[in-house]
Design a protein around this motif. Sequence first.
Motif, PDB file in Angstrom:
ATOM      1  N   LEU A   5       0.842  -1.192   0.000  1.00  0.00           N
ATOM      2  CA  LEU A   5       0.000   0.000   0.000  1.00  0.00           C
ATOM      3  C   LEU A   5       0.878   1.243   0.000  1.00  0.00           C
ATOM      4  CD1 LEU A   5      -2.699  -0.787   2.762  1.00  0.00           C
ATOM      5  CD2 LEU A   5      -2.832  -1.280   0.316  1.00  0.00           C
ATOM      6  N   PRO A  71      -7.662  -4.193  -5.686  1.00  0.00           N
ATOM      7  CA  PRO A  71      -6.944  -3.011  -5.215  1.00  0.00           C
ATOM      8  C   PRO A  71      -7.893  -1.889  -4.793  1.00  0.00           C
ATOM      9  CG  PRO A  71      -5.856  -3.915  -7.142  1.00  0.00           C
ATOM     10  CD  PRO A  71      -7.132  -4.687  -6.979  1.00  0.00           C
ATOM     11  N   ARG A  72      -8.955  -1.703  -5.554  1.00  0.00           N
ATOM     12  CA  ARG A  72      -9.935  -0.662  -5.219  1.00  0.00           C
ATOM     13  C   ARG A  72     -10.573  -0.927  -3.853  1.00  0.00           C
ATOM     14  NH1 ARG A  72     -13.537   3.079  -7.413  1.00  0.00           N
ATOM     15  NH2 ARG A  72     -15.677   2.938  -6.637  1.00  0.00           N
ATOM     16  N   VAL A  75      -8.176  -0.008  -1.053  1.00  0.00           N
ATOM     17  CA  VAL A  75      -8.061   1.447  -0.904  1.00  0.00           C
ATOM     18  C   VAL A  75      -9.312   2.044  -0.268  1.00  0.00           C
ATOM     19  CG1 VAL A  75      -7.880   3.627  -2.161  1.00  0.00           C
ATOM     20  CG2 VAL A  75      -6.423   1.701  -2.808  1.00  0.00           C
ATOM     21  N   LEU A  89      -3.336   5.634  -0.772  1.00  0.00           N
ATOM     22  CA  LEU A  89      -3.318   6.173  -2.130  1.00  0.00           C
ATOM     23  C   LEU A  89      -3.510   5.093  -3.183  1.00  0.00           C
ATOM     24  CD1 LEU A  89      -0.226   8.517  -1.701  1.00  0.00           C
ATOM     25  CD2 LEU A  89      -2.635   9.202  -1.661  1.00  0.00           C
ATOM     26  N   TRP A  90      -2.907   3.920  -2.957  1.00  0.00           N
ATOM     27  CA  TRP A  90      -2.978   2.828  -3.923  1.00  0.00           C
ATOM     28  C   TRP A  90      -2.696   1.498  -3.232  1.00  0.00           C
ATOM     29  CZ3 TRP A  90       1.619   0.373  -3.698  1.00  0.00           C
ATOM     30  CH2 TRP A  90       2.776   1.139  -3.431  1.00  0.00           C
ATOM     31  N   LYS A  92      -1.443  -2.701  -4.330  1.00  0.00           N
ATOM     32  CA  LYS A  92      -0.937  -3.546  -5.410  1.00  0.00           C
ATOM     33  C   LYS A  92      -0.435  -4.867  -4.840  1.00  0.00           C
ATOM     34  CE  LYS A  92       2.561  -3.589  -9.128  1.00  0.00           C
ATOM     35  NZ  LYS A  92       1.620  -3.945 -10.207  1.00  0.00           N
TER      36      LYS A  92
END
Length: 268
Positions: A5, A71-72, A75, A89-90, A92
């Motif tokens: 993250l 991933p969404r 977040v 922020l992100w 993966k």
Amino acid sequence: MRIALGIEYDGSAFAGWQAQHDARGVQAAVEAAVAFVADHPVEVTAAGRTDAGVHAAIQVIHFDTEVTRTPRSWVLGANANLPKQVTVLWAKEVPDSFHARYGAMARSYRYFILNRAVRPALGANNITWVREPLDHERMHLAAQQLVGEHDFSSFRAAECQSRSPVRRLARISVRRRGELIAIEVTANAFLHHMVRNIAGTLIAVGCGDRPVEWVGEVLAARDRKVGGITAPPNGLYLAGIHYDPALGLPSEAGEIFGLACPVRPDQV
């Protein structure tokens, strides 16, 4: 699976990154929020610890989980459960061999100074105020003496637990835009309070209290007592964690206060 993250946070609301029993740490807030999404306890590992009052425009963490989320979902779910001072922020998925701390090739910090005669009313916890006029060109010239691999004992805190004071500083610059001065530093790693001690030393040069050559003398002395003050934490931002580009991690901050400092992998 292992998830990375990217996080930003306002450090003025916390006693530093690390989770603590008697104080509010960013780590505890992040672990609680991610655990809610994962539906199981989560322990996260960060690229680096920040002190009380220090901010992160980009902090990278990793954690392990057996659950599958997009991933969404990581977040949005984490952000729904985080205090307003912290944002994911992100997200993966990364190889199991990825390590947020040990896998970092370099780190970047930016130190921001508001250089004007009167104190700030807005964002006072997010920038350092210096009332004396500063010559940023002198500061930049003095800072170049720190580039390279050196013993940075003169810039480490007394309580620093690092085994070695030797670090490789890849680049450092001092820029001004109006009343805003930015000190930008990239190194393979940093000692405790290293950037704040560099900033305090450069401020002494910028206001004319010390000559440009003094910074080199401080470095050579390998003695913290001969250096400048430790600058306040509120102007310091963790701004980049640089990994192998093959990982495809967006691990560098964009603009802070309208100033960007992109660093290519070949510079670190």
